[in-house]
Design a protein around this motif. Sequence first.
Motif, short mmCIF file in Angstrom:
data_model
loop_
_atom_site.label_atom_id
_atom_site.label_comp_id
_atom_site.label_asym_id
_atom_site.label_seq_id
_atom_site.Cartn_x
_atom_site.Cartn_y
_atom_site.Cartn_z
N ARG A 38 0.85 -1.18 0.00
CA ARG A 38 0.00 0.00 0.00
C ARG A 38 0.88 1.23 0.00
NH1 ARG A 38 -3.90 1.36 4.48
NH2 ARG A 38 -4.18 -0.84 4.86
N GLN A 39 0.30 2.35 -0.40
CA GLN A 39 0.94 3.64 -0.31
C GLN A 39 -0.12 4.62 0.15
OE1 GLN A 39 4.01 4.11 -0.44
NE2 GLN A 39 4.22 6.33 -0.47
N GLY A 40 0.14 5.26 1.31
CA GLY A 40 -0.90 6.10 1.89
C GLY A 40 -1.88 5.26 2.67
N ASN A 41 -3.16 5.62 2.59
CA ASN A 41 -4.18 4.95 3.39
C ASN A 41 -4.62 3.61 2.81
OD1 ASN A 41 -4.23 7.21 5.09
ND2 ASN A 41 -5.70 8.25 3.77
N ALA A 42 -4.45 3.44 1.50
CA ALA A 42 -4.86 2.20 0.84
C ALA A 42 -4.30 2.23 -0.58
CB ALA A 42 -6.39 2.08 0.80
N MET A 43 -4.44 1.11 -1.28
CA MET A 43 -4.00 1.07 -2.67
C MET A 43 -4.95 0.22 -3.48
SD MET A 43 -0.26 0.11 -4.21
CE MET A 43 -0.39 -1.30 -5.29
N GLU A 44 -5.30 0.72 -4.67
CA GLU A 44 -6.18 -0.03 -5.55
C GLU A 44 -5.68 0.08 -6.99
OE1 GLU A 44 -9.90 1.83 -4.76
OE2 GLU A 44 -9.73 3.19 -6.47
N ALA A 45 -6.41 -0.53 -7.90
CA ALA A 45 -6.09 -0.48 -9.33
C ALA A 45 -4.67 -0.94 -9.63
CB ALA A 45 -6.33 0.92 -9.88
N PRO A 46 -4.24 -2.12 -9.12
CA PRO A 46 -2.89 -2.59 -9.44
C PRO A 46 -2.73 -2.82 -10.94
CG PRO A 46 -4.19 -4.36 -8.48
CD PRO A 46 -5.00 -3.11 -8.33
N LEU A 47 -1.53 -2.54 -11.43
CA LEU A 47 -1.25 -2.63 -12.86
C LEU A 47 0.16 -3.18 -13.05
CD1 LEU A 47 -1.58 -2.00 -15.85
CD2 LEU A 47 -1.17 0.40 -15.34
N LEU A 48 0.24 -4.39 -13.58
CA LEU A 48 1.51 -5.07 -13.80
C LEU A 48 2.02 -4.78 -15.22
CD1 LEU A 48 0.73 -8.55 -12.25
CD2 LEU A 48 2.64 -7.07 -11.56
N VAL A 49 3.30 -4.47 -15.32
CA VAL A 49 3.91 -4.19 -16.62
C VAL A 49 5.24 -4.92 -16.71
CG1 VAL A 49 4.72 -2.41 -18.22
CG2 VAL A 49 2.88 -1.88 -16.59
N LYS A 50 5.39 -5.76 -17.72
CA LYS A 50 6.68 -6.39 -17.97
C LYS A 50 7.52 -5.45 -18.82
CE LYS A 50 8.94 -10.69 -19.17
NZ LYS A 50 8.77 -12.09 -19.58
N ARG A 51 8.76 -5.20 -18.40
CA ARG A 51 9.62 -4.27 -19.11
C ARG A 51 9.98 -4.80 -20.49
NH1 ARG A 51 14.07 -1.62 -15.19
NH2 ARG A 51 14.82 -1.09 -17.30
N ASN A 52 10.02 -3.89 -21.46
CA ASN A 52 10.37 -4.29 -22.83
C ASN A 52 11.76 -4.89 -22.93
OD1 ASN A 52 7.95 -3.54 -24.05
ND2 ASN A 52 8.61 -1.43 -24.39
N ASP A 53 12.68 -4.44 -22.06
CA ASP A 53 14.05 -4.95 -22.14
C ASP A 53 14.23 -6.27 -21.41
OD1 ASP A 53 14.02 -4.23 -19.46
OD2 ASP A 53 15.40 -2.55 -19.69
N GLY A 54 13.15 -6.80 -20.81
CA GLY A 54 13.21 -8.10 -20.18
C GLY A 54 13.92 -8.15 -18.85
N THR A 55 14.22 -6.98 -18.25
CA THR A 55 15.01 -6.96 -17.01
C THR A 55 14.17 -6.93 -15.74
OG1 THR A 55 15.19 -4.54 -17.05
CG2 THR A 55 16.93 -5.80 -18.17
#
Length: 444
Positions: free
Chosen positions: A222-239
């Motif tokens: 979490r960041q702050g009081n709560a966290m929502e809308a998680p969004l996973l992104v795989k890096r284009n460079d594969g790192t």
Amino acid sequence: MMPRRSSTLDADGAATTAYAFVYFTETPNQSGASYGLHLAVSRDGLHWSPLNQNQPVTTPTSGQQGLRDPFVHRKQDGTFVVAATDLKGLDLGRNSQYLHIWDSADLASFTGYRHVRMHTMNTHTWAPTIFWDAGRRRYGIAYSAAGGGRDVLMVNYTGDFRTVSTPQVLFDPGFPVLDGDIVVDGGTTYLFYKNLADGNTYGARSPTGAPGSFTTYTTGLRQGNAMEAPLLVKRNDGTGWWLWGDGFSLVGNELHAWAGSSVDGSAWTLLNQRDYTPPLNAKHGSIVGITDAEYDAMTARWGLPAWTRLKSWNFPDRYVRHYNGSIRLDAYPFDPHQDQLWRTVPGLAGSGGVSFESINRPGHYLRRSGVQTRLDPDDGTAAFRADATFIRSTGLADPGGTSLRSYNLPTHYLRHSGYVLRLDPLGATLNSTDRHDATFRFVS
């Protein structure tokens, strides 16, 4: 590439070298709210440039004629599909059984808009996410809905995003959940979600992606009081991976980013806000990898921003803005959000410098007045032109930033002091605070 999977190539074998972000916008007093489909692009996946001057590129015409929570997915044929919640504004009590859906060849145009019914229950259909189920040879469309007295994640399967299967419960851990994001990587299906009981975001995984097969494997973020809308992104460079999420704080809802070496692990490092800049006023969206050709097509069609923002180096949640004629740093988000937007033009006193014209007060420029700063209209005098001109130099605190020296008071640099911008002489004996106070990042 199939950007939500393990490849870094598109369907035609072209490398994905950039990223696209779809989202809607809101600001604290709703003056910057827009419930159409917004687009931004990024070369590095961290610093974003809104397209179409941060206006919608398309808007729903059915249902509630507005959207939230748009999701973009690259299909198996290399083209894109976008799905979004059928909801306009803040009245979250209004239920819809439908999703908005568009097709796109390259995110430079959107076609085939339709309003697709997902279920017949008296509940919402929020925050869709799309994934490829290899075993079924179908796409799964997962979304939040209330079933059995609490929010769960439902799923429908489709081959064409026009007709869908009967809904099933995809994930019900025994407590209410919201905002699922699903990626398939290395044969494992990963599901990140918000636990409504404690406000944290968690990750679950499954060897098949089948309904009822997911097991939570991470600790809460979490960041702050709560966290929502998680969004996973795989890096284009594969790192590695990034994880974005909407965190709640005293100033409002802000996008934050974490980095991880593997989606299969549970170690995520919160990034310094200096190292990323979300799209202006962005809320709950999704990110997909794009090729050079797609990046060029999008920017040619929609156009890059006509403005610059100045982000503080040592207080990276704050941006330079005008307020009642004064110039100061305020924590973002704030309203009117346009107070932080500047048109950078060749220096009024000479092309070797730069001047900053207010976007929402045309003809008014950031200028020095003594050693203070103000927003004043150009009076056409040589003195004003000199006061409103600055010389860009490498950041005093870091070469990745920029410092700004006064044109007609050349020993003085723009710096903040008590969150107010002023000019101070910064000589050879600078301390660390001086250097950081006089360093900014130019962002969109």
